[in-house]
Write a protein that holds these residues in place. Structure first.
Motif, PDB file in Angstrom:
ATOM      1  N   LEU A 178     -23.375 -70.837  90.428  1.00  0.00           N
ATOM      2  CA  LEU A 178     -23.385 -69.953  89.258  1.00  0.00           C
ATOM      3  C   LEU A 178     -24.822 -69.981  88.736  1.00  0.00           C
ATOM      4  CD1 LEU A 178     -21.409 -68.279  87.521  1.00  0.00           C
ATOM      5  CD2 LEU A 178     -21.004 -70.317  86.166  1.00  0.00           C
ATOM      6  N   ALA A 179     -25.460 -68.811  88.725  1.00  0.00           N
ATOM      7  CA  ALA A 179     -26.900 -68.755  88.473  1.00  0.00           C
ATOM      8  C   ALA A 179     -27.304 -69.489  87.189  1.00  0.00           C
ATOM      9  CB  ALA A 179     -27.340 -67.293  88.397  1.00  0.00           C
ATOM     10  N   GLY A 180     -28.280 -70.370  87.315  1.00  0.00           N
ATOM     11  CA  GLY A 180     -28.884 -71.021  86.161  1.00  0.00           C
ATOM     12  C   GLY A 180     -27.959 -71.893  85.340  1.00  0.00           C
ATOM     13  N   ALA A 181     -26.928 -72.488  85.943  1.00  0.00           N
ATOM     14  CA  ALA A 181     -25.932 -73.164  85.103  1.00  0.00           C
ATOM     15  C   ALA A 181     -25.523 -74.556  85.589  1.00  0.00           C
ATOM     16  CB  ALA A 181     -24.693 -72.293  84.988  1.00  0.00           C
ATOM     17  N   ASN A 182     -26.144 -75.111  86.639  1.00  0.00           N
ATOM     18  CA  ASN A 182     -25.661 -76.357  87.235  1.00  0.00           C
ATOM     19  C   ASN A 182     -24.135 -76.339  87.328  1.00  0.00           C
ATOM     20  OD1 ASN A 182     -25.607 -78.900  88.406  1.00  0.00           O
ATOM     21  ND2 ASN A 182     -25.448 -79.941  86.428  1.00  0.00           N
ATOM     22  N   ALA A 183     -23.647 -75.215  87.839  1.00  0.00           N
ATOM     23  CA  ALA A 183     -22.200 -75.036  87.973  1.00  0.00           C
ATOM     24  C   ALA A 183     -21.980 -74.115  89.167  1.00  0.00           C
ATOM     25  CB  ALA A 183     -21.619 -74.410  86.709  1.00  0.00           C
ATOM     26  N   SER A 184     -20.742 -74.063  89.616  1.00  0.00           N
ATOM     27  CA  SER A 184     -20.420 -73.154  90.706  1.00  0.00           C
ATOM     28  C   SER A 184     -19.107 -72.458  90.388  1.00  0.00           C
ATOM     29  CB  SER A 184     -20.358 -73.915  92.038  1.00  0.00           C
ATOM     30  OG  SER A 184     -19.633 -75.107  91.896  1.00  0.00           O
ATOM     31  N   VAL A 185     -18.804 -71.449  91.201  1.00  0.00           N
ATOM     32  CA  VAL A 185     -17.555 -70.714  91.033  1.00  0.00           C
ATOM     33  C   VAL A 185     -16.785 -70.816  92.338  1.00  0.00           C
ATOM     34  CG1 VAL A 185     -16.477 -68.530  90.398  1.00  0.00           C
ATOM     35  CG2 VAL A 185     -18.796 -69.008  89.669  1.00  0.00           C
ATOM     36  N   LEU A 186     -15.549 -71.272  92.252  1.00  0.00           N
ATOM     37  CA  LEU A 186     -14.668 -71.291  93.422  1.00  0.00           C
ATOM     38  C   LEU A 186     -13.887 -69.979  93.393  1.00  0.00           C
ATOM     39  CD1 LEU A 186     -13.417 -72.704  95.868  1.00  0.00           C
ATOM     40  CD2 LEU A 186     -11.852 -73.882  94.296  1.00  0.00           C
ATOM     41  N   GLU A 187     -14.276 -69.052  94.283  1.00  0.00           N
ATOM     42  CA  GLU A 187     -13.699 -67.697  94.242  1.00  0.00           C
ATOM     43  C   GLU A 187     -12.411 -67.645  95.045  1.00  0.00           C
ATOM     44  OE1 GLU A 187     -17.857 -65.139  93.703  1.00  0.00           O
ATOM     45  OE2 GLU A 187     -16.680 -64.942  95.548  1.00  0.00           O
ATOM     46  N   LEU A 188     -11.309 -67.483  94.338  1.00  0.00           N
ATOM     47  CA  LEU A 188      -9.990 -67.477  94.989  1.00  0.00           C
ATOM     48  C   LEU A 188      -9.415 -66.070  95.078  1.00  0.00           C
ATOM     49  CD1 LEU A 188      -8.386 -70.662  93.345  1.00  0.00           C
ATOM     50  CD2 LEU A 188      -9.774 -70.465  95.443  1.00  0.00           C
ATOM     51  N   PHE A 189     -10.305 -65.050  94.991  1.00  0.00           N
ATOM     52  CA  PHE A 189      -9.786 -63.673  94.890  1.00  0.00           C
ATOM     53  C   PHE A 189     -10.133 -62.804  96.088  1.00  0.00           C
ATOM     54  CE2 PHE A 189     -13.673 -63.886  92.106  1.00  0.00           C
ATOM     55  CZ  PHE A 189     -14.528 -63.149  92.942  1.00  0.00           C
ATOM     56  N   HIS A 190     -10.322 -63.419  97.260  1.00  0.00           N
ATOM     57  CA  HIS A 190     -10.696 -62.602  98.420  1.00  0.00           C
ATOM     58  C   HIS A 190      -9.518 -62.211  99.296  1.00  0.00           C
ATOM     59  CE1 HIS A 190     -14.951 -62.779  97.508  1.00  0.00           C
ATOM     60  NE2 HIS A 190     -14.775 -64.065  97.203  1.00  0.00           N
ATOM     61  N   GLY A 191      -8.305 -62.443  98.831  1.00  0.00           N
ATOM     62  CA  GLY A 191      -7.099 -62.051  99.575  1.00  0.00           C
ATOM     63  C   GLY A 191      -6.692 -60.620  99.276  1.00  0.00           C
ATOM     64  N   PRO A 192      -5.592 -60.173  99.899  1.00  0.00           N
ATOM     65  CA  PRO A 192      -5.186 -58.759  99.793  1.00  0.00           C
ATOM     66  C   PRO A 192      -4.871 -58.285  98.378  1.00  0.00           C
ATOM     67  CG  PRO A 192      -3.625 -60.013 101.149  1.00  0.00           C
ATOM     68  CD  PRO A 192      -4.767 -60.917 100.865  1.00  0.00           C
ATOM     69  N   THR A 193      -4.387 -59.155  97.490  1.00  0.00           N
ATOM     70  CA  THR A 193      -4.112 -58.678  96.133  1.00  0.00           C
ATOM     71  C   THR A 193      -5.108 -59.248  95.129  1.00  0.00           C
ATOM     72  OG1 THR A 193      -2.494 -60.352  95.399  1.00  0.00           O
ATOM     73  CG2 THR A 193      -1.653 -58.545  96.745  1.00  0.00           C
ATOM     74  N   ALA A 194      -6.189 -59.839  95.636  1.00  0.00           N
ATOM     75  CA  ALA A 194      -7.334 -60.222  94.813  1.00  0.00           C
ATOM     76  C   ALA A 194      -7.023 -61.265  93.736  1.00  0.00           C
ATOM     77  CB  ALA A 194      -8.006 -58.983  94.189  1.00  0.00           C
ATOM     78  N   ALA A 195      -6.072 -62.166  94.014  1.00  0.00           N
ATOM     79  CA  ALA A 195      -5.824 -63.300  93.119  1.00  0.00           C
ATOM     80  C   ALA A 195      -5.397 -64.512  93.947  1.00  0.00           C
ATOM     81  CB  ALA A 195      -4.759 -62.965  92.076  1.00  0.00           C
ATOM     82  N   PHE A 196      -5.485 -65.698  93.344  1.00  0.00           N
ATOM     83  CA  PHE A 196      -5.238 -66.926  94.110  1.00  0.00           C
ATOM     84  C   PHE A 196      -3.830 -67.017  94.668  1.00  0.00           C
ATOM     85  CE2 PHE A 196      -3.314 -68.422  90.200  1.00  0.00           C
ATOM     86  CZ  PHE A 196      -2.332 -69.294  90.641  1.00  0.00           C
ATOM     87  N   LYS A 197      -2.884 -66.291  94.054  1.00  0.00           N
ATOM     88  CA  LYS A 197      -1.488 -66.393  94.506  1.00  0.00           C
ATOM     89  C   LYS A 197      -1.321 -65.924  95.949  1.00  0.00           C
ATOM     90  CE  LYS A 197       0.620 -66.309  89.932  1.00  0.00           C
ATOM     91  NZ  LYS A 197      -0.525 -66.064  89.010  1.00  0.00           N
ATOM     92  N   ASP A 198      -2.290 -65.166  96.474  1.00  0.00           N
ATOM     93  CA  ASP A 198      -2.224 -64.760  97.881  1.00  0.00           C
ATOM     94  C   ASP A 198      -2.141 -65.965  98.818  1.00  0.00           C
ATOM     95  OD1 ASP A 198      -2.294 -61.939  97.605  1.00  0.00           O
ATOM     96  OD2 ASP A 198      -4.471 -61.935  97.413  1.00  0.00           O
TER      97      ASP A 198
END
Ligand SMILES: *Cc1c(COP(=O)(O)O)cnc(C)c1O
Length: 439
Positions: free
Chosen positions: A96-116
């Motif tokens: 995550l730019a400039g934040a000493n943090a990151s993002v775990l992106e769980l939205f790359h499935g067919p319905t764009a949410a982690f429940k996939d």
């Protein structure tokens, strides 16, 4: 709970302790345990970062992680194929730019949410449990949005399975309704002339109807299913292993939380030995979890409507699993905290996201971002991974007015939205659903 000895068969017990133990397959088909409790592993397996091959993809991590949970079950041999078919997209951990943090992106499935992730695993596991030539099993779901589309998409065209989805007509967003109605084939969507509570009551009545179930076998796919919970551990394990190999440090997580299924998977992954540090639960204004941790008393209540509506839960089902875990392992409590975020703060984080981080957040993810910023203000400058549970384009009616421009729709979601959608009308009566199921 003792460390698992070798490769002994895994059994699952009910959180209420009044049901016979079940093998993984039986627990998946049953959904809820017969005493009304939730299935939990009888023994927690013990894994170590060194059990995982460096360089493996998410499916490889999932197969290794889940193997001890399937030990002795007919699904054990199928596990590598199930996770290959289910996890056809990754869960990247991005800086995550400039934040000493990151993002775990769980939205790359067919319905764009982690429940996939969980729904696709459960669908492919269940398809293998319905014998060829047997009567099909009907997955029956009531939905107020995200769950239904993930389940419908996951079970679409799975052999031996039919899907019946009920949603309250006019009370889900047009894009959500479209995702429910656009699949066709073995998926039927019904728009019920009533509320979400009516849909749930109709589904419960069908599950309680033995005569109906003798003719039309039913199964559920809701978020208390073990078959959705277990695979959700995989993306946490995978991200944590990546960070561990790169830095030698465990991964601290901030997880948007409603029914506590996603965050409980992170806690469970830590408890079986993955390098996960603190798990911070970021709730919306439904503050039952932070209040529980502050007072030591759990008090479920009615849910409040918020902008992060997939987390509008007043009495999270998986709290029962967390209580079970904390009874077994009181030490786990020190690594869990919770914080509540109101709608004003959600709006502020979405509005500021692009300027501050170059990111557009969905309303659920925005809760986690706000909790990160509170940690920073309190002087906690550790690295955290924010968990992004959905793509912002799913919640365009909330997000677009705040960011001031359209949010591009990811390709998988765009493909769904391009298909024509059909939903059949249904009266809000138990007999109407019975008619559909017997028809
Ligand atoms: C379901 C959902 C949540 C809440 O997850 P739980 O497992 O119920 O805690 C958060 N964000 C989004 C986008 C969801 O769909």
């Amino acid at each position: 709970m003792n460390a698992a000895a070798g490769v002994s068969a895994m059994r699952f017990a009910s959180t209420r302790g009044q049901a016979p133990q079940a093998a993984l397959s039986d627990a998946l088909l049953a959904g809820l345990a017969p005493d009304g409790g939730l299935y939990v592993p009888e023994v927690l397996p013990r894994l170590d970062a060194r059990d995982f091959e460096p360089g493996g993809d998410l499916a490889a991590t999932a197969a290794r992680l889940l193997a001890p949970f399937a030990a002795g079950d007919p699904l054990a041999a199928e596990l590598p194929a199930i996770v290959r078919e289910a996890f056809t997209f990754e869960a990247p951990l991005k800086a995550l730019a400039g934040a000493n943090a990151s993002v775990l992106e769980l939205f790359h499935g067919p319905t764009a949410a982690f429940k996939d992730f969980g729904a696709r695993f459960l669908a492919r596991a269940m398809a293998r449990l319905v014998p060829a030539g047997a009567r099909p099993v009907t997955i029956l779901v009531a939905t107020s949005g995200d769950t239904g589309s993930a389940v419908a998409s996951a079970f679409h065209r799975q052999p031996g399975i039919e899907v019946v989805i009920l949603y309250p007509d006019g009370r889900v967003s047009p894009r959500q309704a479209h995702q429910l109605g656009c699949l066709g084939d073995n998926v039927r969507a019904f728009r019920v002339a009533g509320s979400f509570d009516d849909c749930q009551r109709m589904v419960k009545a069908a599950f309680a109807d033995r005569a109906l179930r003798a003719v039309r076998p039913l199964a559920s796919a809701n978020s208390i299913s073990l078959g959705r919970l277990l695979p959700q551990m995989a993306y946490y394990a995978h991200a944590a292993l990546g960070r561990w190999r790169a830095t030698g440090e465990p991964l601290d997580l901030i997880v948007p939380t409603g029914n506590l299924g996603n965050a409980f998977a992170a806690i469970l992954a830590r408890e079986v030995g993955l390098p996960i540090g603190e798990v911070v639960l970021a709730t919306n204004a439904n503050r039952v979890l932070p209040d529980w941790f502050a007072s030591g008393r759990y008090e479920g209540r009615a849910s409040l409507a918020t902008l992060a509506n997939a987390m509008d839960v007043g009495d999270p089902s998986n709290a029962e699993r967390l209580k079970w875990l904390l009874d077994q392992r009181p030490a786990a409590r020190a690594g869990i905290s919770a914080d509540s975020v109101d709608d004003d703060a959600i709006r502020a984080r979405i509005r500021a996201g692009e300027a501050r981080y170059g990111e557009i957040f969905c309303p659920h993810t925005a809760c986690a971002v706000e909790v990160l910023e509170r940690r920073r203000r309190a002087g906690d400058d550790r690295h955290f991974a924010i968990v992004a549970t959905a793509h912002p384009a799913k919640f365009e009616t909330v997000v677009e007015p705040l960011v001031g421009h359209p949010v591009p729709v990811p390709p998988a979601l765009a493909a769904m939205l391009d298909r024509p959608a059909v939903a059949e009308p249904l009266a809000a009566e138990d007999a109407a659903l019975r008619g559909v199921l017997l028809g």
